[in-house]
Design a protein around this motif. Sequence first.
Motif, short mmCIF file in Angstrom:
data_model
loop_
_atom_site.label_atom_id
_atom_site.label_comp_id
_atom_site.label_asym_id
_atom_site.label_seq_id
_atom_site.Cartn_x
_atom_site.Cartn_y
_atom_site.Cartn_z
N PRO A 90 0.80 -1.23 0.00
CA PRO A 90 0.00 0.00 0.00
C PRO A 90 0.83 1.28 0.00
CG PRO A 90 -0.80 -1.51 1.68
CD PRO A 90 0.47 -2.09 1.13
N ASN A 91 2.07 1.22 0.44
CA ASN A 91 2.90 2.43 0.42
C ASN A 91 3.50 2.69 -0.96
OD1 ASN A 91 4.94 0.55 0.29
ND2 ASN A 91 6.01 1.22 2.12
N THR A 92 3.17 1.87 -1.95
CA THR A 92 3.57 2.14 -3.34
C THR A 92 2.61 3.19 -3.87
OG1 THR A 92 4.31 -0.15 -3.57
CG2 THR A 92 4.01 1.11 -5.61
N SER A 93 3.03 4.42 -3.80
CA SER A 93 2.13 5.53 -4.13
C SER A 93 1.92 5.71 -5.62
CB SER A 93 2.65 6.83 -3.52
OG SER A 93 3.95 7.10 -3.99
N PRO A 98 9.22 3.42 -11.11
CA PRO A 98 9.97 2.49 -10.26
C PRO A 98 10.09 3.04 -8.84
CG PRO A 98 11.14 2.89 -12.32
CD PRO A 98 10.01 3.87 -12.25
N MET A 99 9.82 2.19 -7.88
CA MET A 99 9.93 2.61 -6.47
C MET A 99 10.88 1.64 -5.78
SD MET A 99 6.53 4.62 -5.75
CE MET A 99 7.07 4.91 -4.16
N GLY A 100 12.16 1.94 -5.85
CA GLY A 100 13.16 1.08 -5.23
C GLY A 100 13.53 -0.13 -6.07
N ARG A 101 13.02 -0.22 -7.27
CA ARG A 101 13.34 -1.31 -8.19
C ARG A 101 13.69 -0.72 -9.55
NH1 ARG A 101 10.25 -6.73 -7.61
NH2 ARG A 101 10.34 -6.99 -5.39
N LEU A 103 12.15 -1.58 -12.36
CA LEU A 103 10.93 -1.41 -13.14
C LEU A 103 9.77 -0.99 -12.25
CD1 LEU A 103 11.09 -4.68 -15.29
CD2 LEU A 103 11.73 -2.38 -16.01
N SER A 104 8.84 -0.25 -12.83
CA SER A 104 7.59 0.07 -12.12
C SER A 104 6.72 -1.20 -12.07
CB SER A 104 6.84 1.17 -12.86
OG SER A 104 6.32 0.69 -14.08
N ALA A 105 5.68 -1.15 -11.26
CA ALA A 105 4.74 -2.29 -11.20
C ALA A 105 4.12 -2.54 -12.56
CB ALA A 105 3.66 -2.03 -10.16
N VAL A 106 3.75 -1.47 -13.26
CA VAL A 106 3.15 -1.61 -14.59
C VAL A 106 4.16 -2.23 -15.57
CG1 VAL A 106 2.16 -0.36 -16.56
CG2 VAL A 106 1.49 0.25 -14.22
N ALA A 107 5.40 -1.77 -15.53
CA ALA A 107 6.43 -2.31 -16.42
C ALA A 107 6.70 -3.79 -16.11
CB ALA A 107 7.71 -1.51 -16.31
N GLN A 108 6.71 -4.14 -14.81
CA GLN A 108 6.89 -5.55 -14.44
C GLN A 108 5.77 -6.41 -15.01
OE1 GLN A 108 7.65 -4.85 -10.02
NE2 GLN A 108 8.54 -6.87 -10.37
N ALA A 109 4.53 -5.98 -14.80
CA ALA A 109 3.38 -6.76 -15.28
C ALA A 109 3.37 -6.84 -16.81
CB ALA A 109 2.08 -6.16 -14.76
N THR A 110 3.75 -5.76 -17.46
CA THR A 110 3.85 -5.77 -18.93
C THR A 110 4.88 -6.81 -19.37
OG1 THR A 110 3.27 -3.42 -19.05
CG2 THR A 110 4.32 -4.38 -20.99
#
Length: 192
Positions: A90-93, A98-101, A103-110
Motif C-alpha cells: 500500500p505504500n507504493t504511491s 519504479p519505487m526502489g526497483r 521497473l515500475s509495477a506496470v512495467a513488471q506486469a507488462t
Amino acid sequence: AARKVLEEWHAMITDGSILPQNERELQPEFFRDLCGVVLGYKSFSQKDKKTGPWTLGYEQRSGKGFVDICFGTFSEKNKLRLAPFELKAPNTSNLDIPMGRKLSAVAQATEYAVNSNGEAKWFLVSNCLEIRLYKFPYSNYLYESWQIADLIKPEEYARFMVLLGAKNLLPGMTEKLFTPSRQAEKDITNEL
C-alpha cells in the motif's frame, strides 16, 4: 461473503491500518479475499476435484521472473496464463514509476505478459488500494481502475465483477466488451 470481505477491506483502507503493512503480509489475504471470495477464482486446493483445472496460479514463472499470481486455467499438464497480476504494498504511491526497483509495477506486469508466450490477453497491477486492468498488448498506459475501498458501492462492485469476475474474464466476456469499446474509440478519432 463478498460484501463482508469488501467491508473489511474498506475499513482497513479508510482507517489507515493497511498502510504500514507490506506486500508479503497482505498477499495471502488479498488473493484469498479479493481474487477468491469476491472475484471467484479458485486456487489448486479449491479446484473442483472432478473437473480438475484451477483458475488462480501462484508464483508463475514468466521469463526470468515470477508473477505474483495469474488468472487463467491451470492443470497438472497445462498452464494458460491469461492475466498476470503484479501486487505491491500500500505504500507504493505510484504504480507507474519504479519505487526502489528497476521497473515500475506496470512495467513488471507488462514484461510478464510479454513473456507469457502469447497466452496473456490482460495484465493487472495493484497496491492493495487500487486495482488496474490493462488490455495486452493494446496498451500499458490505458486501463480500467477500481479503488478497493469503493467496491462496497453497488455500481463499482458491478463494474468490478463484469470486467474481472472469473465467470466473465476467463470465458472471454470481458474481451467481447473491449472490442466495441475500441471500435468506438476509433470512430471518435476518425470524426475528429
